[in-house]
Design a protein around this motif. Structure first.
Motif, mmCIF file in Angstrom:
data_model
loop_
_atom_site.group_PDB
_atom_site.id
_atom_site.type_symbol
_atom_site.label_atom_id
_atom_site.label_comp_id
_atom_site.label_asym_id
_atom_site.label_seq_id
_atom_site.Cartn_x
_atom_site.Cartn_y
_atom_site.Cartn_z
ATOM 1 N N VAL A 1 4.211 -0.783 36.881
ATOM 2 C CA VAL A 1 4.866 -1.414 35.739
ATOM 3 C C VAL A 1 5.314 -0.342 34.750
ATOM 4 C CG1 VAL A 1 4.614 -3.061 33.846
ATOM 5 C CG2 VAL A 1 3.517 -3.520 36.058
ATOM 6 N N GLY A 2 6.588 -0.326 34.481
ATOM 7 C CA GLY A 2 7.140 0.581 33.487
ATOM 8 C C GLY A 2 7.320 -0.135 32.166
ATOM 9 N N ALA A 3 7.356 0.644 31.093
ATOM 10 C CA ALA A 3 7.575 0.055 29.773
ATOM 11 C C ALA A 3 8.564 0.897 28.983
ATOM 12 C CB ALA A 3 6.257 -0.060 29.007
ATOM 13 N N ARG A 4 9.375 0.198 28.209
ATOM 14 C CA ARG A 4 10.239 0.860 27.229
ATOM 15 C C ARG A 4 10.094 0.109 25.910
ATOM 16 N NH1 ARG A 4 15.853 -0.896 29.986
ATOM 17 N NH2 ARG A 4 16.251 -2.856 28.963
ATOM 18 N N GLY A 5 10.686 0.650 24.877
ATOM 19 C CA GLY A 5 10.568 -0.024 23.584
ATOM 20 C C GLY A 5 9.133 -0.079 23.118
ATOM 21 N N SER A 6 8.339 0.900 23.545
ATOM 22 C CA SER A 6 6.930 0.921 23.188
ATOM 23 C C SER A 6 6.709 2.011 22.141
ATOM 24 C CB SER A 6 6.114 1.160 24.461
ATOM 25 O OG SER A 6 4.730 1.167 24.184
ATOM 26 N N ASN A 7 5.447 2.285 21.868
ATOM 27 C CA ASN A 7 5.071 3.332 20.918
ATOM 28 C C ASN A 7 3.815 4.031 21.418
ATOM 29 O OD1 ASN A 7 6.804 3.363 18.332
ATOM 30 N ND2 ASN A 7 6.505 1.157 18.699
ATOM 31 N N HIS A 8 3.372 5.004 20.661
ATOM 32 C CA HIS A 8 2.151 5.744 20.998
ATOM 33 C C HIS A 8 1.025 4.757 21.287
ATOM 34 C CE1 HIS A 8 -1.405 8.356 20.121
ATOM 35 N NE2 HIS A 8 -0.636 9.268 20.687
ATOM 36 N N ALA A 9 0.307 4.985 22.386
ATOM 37 C CA ALA A 9 -0.688 4.005 22.837
ATOM 38 C C ALA A 9 -2.092 4.589 22.913
ATOM 39 C CB ALA A 9 -0.274 3.459 24.199
ATOM 40 N N GLY A 10 -2.281 5.790 22.347
ATOM 41 C CA GLY A 10 -3.615 6.399 22.423
ATOM 42 C C GLY A 10 -3.777 7.152 23.732
ATOM 43 N N PRO A 11 -5.026 7.429 24.105
ATOM 44 C CA PRO A 11 -5.264 8.285 25.277
ATOM 45 C C PRO A 11 -4.868 7.601 26.582
ATOM 46 C CG PRO A 11 -7.342 7.459 24.405
ATOM 47 C CD PRO A 11 -6.278 7.023 23.450
ATOM 48 N N ALA A 12 -4.280 8.382 27.472
ATOM 49 C CA ALA A 12 -3.821 7.891 28.763
ATOM 50 C C ALA A 12 -4.947 7.236 29.557
ATOM 51 C CB ALA A 12 -3.219 9.057 29.557
ATOM 52 N N GLY B 1 8.357 5.443 26.378
ATOM 53 C CA GLY B 1 8.219 4.993 27.754
ATOM 54 C C GLY B 1 6.880 5.375 28.355
ATOM 55 N N HIS B 2 6.368 4.520 29.198
ATOM 56 C CA HIS B 2 5.137 4.764 29.945
ATOM 57 C C HIS B 2 5.308 4.108 31.316
ATOM 58 C CE1 HIS B 2 3.095 4.113 25.798
ATOM 59 N NE2 HIS B 2 4.151 3.338 25.750
ATOM 60 N N PHE B 3 4.441 4.463 32.248
ATOM 61 C CA PHE B 3 4.269 3.621 33.428
ATOM 62 C C PHE B 3 2.794 3.564 33.765
ATOM 63 C CE2 PHE B 3 4.616 7.677 35.831
ATOM 64 C CZ PHE B 3 3.535 7.549 36.700
ATOM 65 N N ILE B 4 2.420 2.466 34.393
ATOM 66 C CA ILE B 4 1.061 2.350 34.915
ATOM 67 C C ILE B 4 1.137 1.779 36.317
ATOM 68 C CG2 ILE B 4 0.708 0.082 33.806
ATOM 69 C CD1 ILE B 4 -2.329 1.295 33.584
ATOM 70 N N ALA B 5 0.346 2.348 37.215
ATOM 71 C CA ALA B 5 0.267 1.842 38.580
ATOM 72 C C ALA B 5 -1.189 1.509 38.892
ATOM 73 C CB ALA B 5 0.794 2.874 39.574
ATOM 74 N N ALA B 6 -1.381 0.416 39.590
ATOM 75 C CA ALA B 6 -2.706 0.051 40.090
ATOM 76 C C ALA B 6 -2.602 -0.058 41.610
ATOM 77 C CB ALA B 6 -3.171 -1.269 39.494
ATOM 78 N N ILE B 7 -3.553 0.537 42.307
ATOM 79 C CA ILE B 7 -3.554 0.523 43.772
ATOM 80 C C ILE B 7 -4.874 -0.097 44.227
ATOM 81 C CG2 ILE B 7 -3.479 1.941 45.860
ATOM 82 C CD1 ILE B 7 -2.020 4.074 44.204
ATOM 83 N N SER B 8 -4.761 -1.153 45.002
ATOM 84 C CA SER B 8 -5.948 -1.895 45.423
ATOM 85 C C SER B 8 -6.639 -1.190 46.590
ATOM 86 C CB SER B 8 -5.525 -3.300 45.847
ATOM 87 O OG SER B 8 -6.602 -3.942 46.489
#
Lengths: 355, 355
Positions: free
Chosen positions: A117-128, A273-280
């Motif tokens: 899942v990618g994100a745009r229009g976001s802001n600083h979100a703290g530690p990765a 922008g950020h992205f997060i991936a989850a792998i089962s």
């Protein structure tokens, strides 16, 4: 704690969470959102991410008061291709956007093995690390990366700061051992470390920064005259660039020359922008088998002999975990300069000071 | 070419491809597989990956003759969760396994936005860039990582070589500019560079290796007394570890103490692990929009001013592309020691020597 420097004072995590929560509500955030953001910020402090928790509150407050954050955002999925999605954060606090993105990535990984899942229009979100760790309790591996909110890194061989420290984080579930969590900037030092050295009046080691002539820069007061160095020279530059394309360009978020420096501009939407991936794990085999194999690697590393000068060999995430245990019992140490800043903020917001 | 050192000789890529193809068939590989592997190995040489093309042929031949490679493999998908899959390579040549994995990842990305395919039971597959670049022509981003086939890297602070150079590669499609392709080891130098320095009788720069006391090791003849250094110290160690969990442990492939050193053991199946991911640009927005934004970043970087000592600022993949253009017209330079080795191999296989 007895070993603390005199300028440090400790506060229970609940006190910090409550303070942040009250401050955010005083700034106009609704109670649900304030609770979520305060929880994640206090969690950052608990994990030892000193540059990403309550340390950021005054900066966030200034941006909110300047109209640079949308307190009534419509965070929504604007593209969904099955295993991927793109979220528009509508200029919300990054914590709210990425918590939503992580939940969606986990849901998608449950359905199809992976969710990205990618994100745009976001802001600083703290530690990765905060976001990739959300995958752990679902027996998933988490991967997260973000565009840093200020460009401090030139391309290799250049002097124009077109790139940021673009961090990447991974969380891998273990069995009986500690989960392995890596949260790293692609620069030798994150910029927060430069700020901390300046605050403490310490000089920086060679290798953190160079000046525009390529000479080592060790005086943090002169940080504006130079820039950070990437890990591994051209390799770290390449990695920061690739994470920028993935977390920024792919999502239609800011990257390169259109990154807004959130230390200097408190109004323009950062379009972070950020992205997060989850792998089962279960998509690849038995969950317990996987965790046993991870445990074996961890034990092999722990029991391996050390170089002179090292007391033991550690896994990524161990120091943070130890810090968390210590902070749960003894409280979170804040520098007195930070406490003063927070109490000034409290006065301006008409809320209870930290003490 | 006039600038070549006297010990270098140039060969057309088609000659190298034909030589590899004939050698692999003489070793018992069927014509289809030999054609695929020879094509990928020659492609590696064309791209300037000198340590990963025909340079590896004698080593592959020795492993095949020792029974360490399965020439009649049943490469098959053993798990499929929709957006992910796990392939068992049945101890085939890694090139065959990863070509199949890349095709499957691309197919899955077309269906669901992303495809992530892991492999086990594989072998050395040549340069990482080969496989992630397969995504480019499908308007996708490619990401690839692998477990290196010999442990040369201790965990940070340790002296036991439990990790490898575990490389990662990314390929990002551009528009009018060159596609951006990063192919990097997580160590300061790949071990192939140490081998090359030894072959040439050159010393290594400080920072590539240290000895067991932590002192810089610069004599490549003493490489067995020391180990490689990770990029960014503990960060590169963490990255190599995480790529190991993703490319190895997750797939049930070898990682850590069970990695087989393919320089010393030519019989035991290596159970090499890799993963490849393809991400569809169209899942996130307009393909042309994306490429225009990538072009802008590239142009900003190209036009940015340089540090003293640098003629220009480059993007990852530029040197390889320039090398490719040069090699397409002037041929691929091989060291005379390598030519001699290949001609010895040709004699033993009763095929036409390289010349």
């Amino acid at each position: 704690m007895s070993g603390d420097a005199p300028e440090l004072r400790r506060f229970a995590v609940e006190r910090l969470r409550g303070f942040i929560d009250e401050a955010l509500r005083a700034l106009g955030m609704n109670a649900d959102d304030a609770g979520i953001v305060a929880g994640l910020m206090a969690e950052a402090d608990l994990n030892g991410s000193d540059g990403h928790g309550i340390f950021r509150l005054a900066q966030y407050a200034r941006r909110i008061e300047s109209g640079g954050i949308n307190l009534r955002p419509d965070i929504r999925v604007i593209r969904d291709a099955g295993a991927t999605a793109l979220i528009d954060g509508d200029n919300a606090m990054g914590h709210l956007v990425m918590r939503r993105a992580a939940a969606l990535a986990i849901e998608k990984a449950r359905a199809g093995g992976i969710g990205w899942v990618g994100a745009r229009g976001s802001n600083h979100a703290g530690p990765a690390a905060l976001y990739c760790k959300m995958a752990l309790q679902h027996d998933m591996i988490g991967i997260y990366a973000a565009i840093g909110n200020a460009n401090h890194l030139p391309p290799w061989g250049g002097v124009e700061m077109l790139l940021s420290t673009n961090p990447i984080a991974f969380a891998v579930p273990a069995g009986e051992e500690l989960d392995v969590v890596l949260d790293m900037a692609t620069t030798v030092a994150a910029y927060g470390k430069v700020k901390t050295a300046r605050l403490r009046g310490e000089s920086m080691p060679e290798g953190w920064m160079i000046d525009r002539e390529g000479r080592p820069l060790t005086d943090p007061e002169r940080a504006d005259e130079g820039f950070l160095l990437p890990i591994g020279g051209a390799k770290g530059y390449g990695l920061a660039l690739m994470l920028g394309f993935l977390a920024g360009t792919l999502n239609g978020a800011a990257f390169g020359s259109d990154v807004v420096d959130f230390n200097k501009d408190f109004v323009t939407p950062t379009n972070t922008g950020h992205f997060i991936a989850a792998i089962s794990l279960s998509a690849f085999g038995g969950i317990d088998d996987f965790k046993r194999r991870v445990d074996r690697v961890i034990r092999d590393i722990h029991s391996s002999p050390t170089l002179p000068g090292f007391d033991r060999v550690r896994l990524p995430g161990e120091r943070s975990h130890a810090e968390r245990l210590s902070r749960e019992s003894a409280g979170i140490p804040l520098h007195e300069a930070l406490v003063k800043e927070l109490n000034t903020l409290a006065a301006s917001l008409n809320i209870t000071p930290l003490e």
